[in-house]
Design an enzyme around this catalytic site. Structure first.
Site, PDB file in Angstrom:
ATOM      1  N   ASP A 165       0.859  -1.165   0.000  1.00 39.15           N
ATOM      2  CA  ASP A 165       0.000   0.000   0.000  1.00 39.15           C
ATOM      3  C   ASP A 165       0.904   1.226   0.000  1.00 39.15           C
ATOM      4  O   ASP A 165       1.842   1.298   0.805  1.00 39.15           O
ATOM      5  CB  ASP A 165      -0.898  -0.008   1.241  1.00 39.15           C
ATOM      6  CG  ASP A 165      -2.002   1.009   1.164  1.00 39.15           C
ATOM      7  OD1 ASP A 165      -2.965   0.772   0.425  1.00 39.15           O
ATOM      8  OD2 ASP A 165      -1.891   2.045   1.843  1.00 39.15           O
ATOM      9  N   GLU A 217      -4.567   2.543  -4.279  1.00 39.71           N
ATOM     10  CA  GLU A 217      -3.108   2.507  -4.191  1.00 39.71           C
ATOM     11  C   GLU A 217      -2.598   1.200  -3.604  1.00 39.71           C
ATOM     12  O   GLU A 217      -1.471   1.121  -3.131  1.00 39.71           O
ATOM     13  CB  GLU A 217      -2.596   3.690  -3.354  1.00 39.71           C
ATOM     14  CG  GLU A 217      -2.905   3.622  -1.883  1.00 39.71           C
ATOM     15  CD  GLU A 217      -4.278   4.144  -1.476  1.00 39.71           C
ATOM     16  OE1 GLU A 217      -4.484   4.312  -0.270  1.00 39.71           O
ATOM     17  OE2 GLU A 217      -5.141   4.381  -2.345  1.00 39.71           O
TER      18      GLU A 217
END
Length: 189
Positions: free
Chosen positions: A54, A97
């Site tokens: 992430d 993301e």
């Protein structure tokens, strides 16, 4: 008739690609990744690890520099990771993301080393905005071995990711689901 069949085949190929690839980054999408780990878990999984990544503070990057810079960051991250992961591995964008890697590796230590190489490469790669500003990203990475229970392996990798974020981000955390040798290791340079 032959031309029509060729057009249909071409269209079907495009539909398959759209169902398997992330449009922005041109890597595998969540659906294809989950299908792949499910199939692999039913076969030989001893040399595979699941990495969940992430990008740290990505919302702040989008808010400060705009979505075009955010999109470029995602593309650069995907390209950077693809240059590092070994053959037989699969990189996917899970959404936003968040990325995942089905990593082919002989050992846990090798998987951790590759994860740290990814982490460092992402941190060192900068994006230049339209105003000439250099922008860098960092990433937190959670790792777990792939087991027959692929869903539990994904959950464990995700748990490791959240531990990496709690430990200050820009680090790698490995969790093993073997109760006797419960491992919880953080790796950061």
């Amino acid at each position: 008739m032959q031309i029509c069949n060729h057009s249909i085949d071409k269209y079907q190929s495009k539909l398959v690609a759209l169902g398997q690839k992330d449009e922005l980054t041109d890597i595998a999408n969540r659906r294809f990744f989950m299908s792949s780990i499910k199939q692999l878990a039913q076969k030989e999984q001893s040399n595979y690890f699941i990495l969940t990544l992430d990008l740290d503070h990505f919302k702040k990057l989008n808010d400060q520099y705009g979505h075009a810079v955010g999109d470029q960051a995602l593309i650069n991250v995907a390209n950077t990771i693809n240059t590092i992961i070994p053959n037989g591995s699969l990189l996917a964008r899970l959404g936003g993301e968040e990325f995942a890697i089905l990593l082919y590796s002989d050992t846990r230590d090798h998987a951790i080393a590759i994860s740290n190489n990814i982490r460092v490469a992402i941190a060192e790669h900068s994006i230049t905005t339209s105003k000439g500003e250099k922008v860098n990203c960092t990433t937190s990475i959670g790792i777990s071995p792939l087991t027959l229970d692929f869903s539990a392996s994904m959950q464990l990798s995700d748990k490791a990711l959240y531990q990496a974020k709690e430990k200050g981000r820009n680090c790698v955390v490995f969790l093993n689901n073997i109760p006797v040798q419960a491992e919880n290791n953080e790796y950061k340079n």
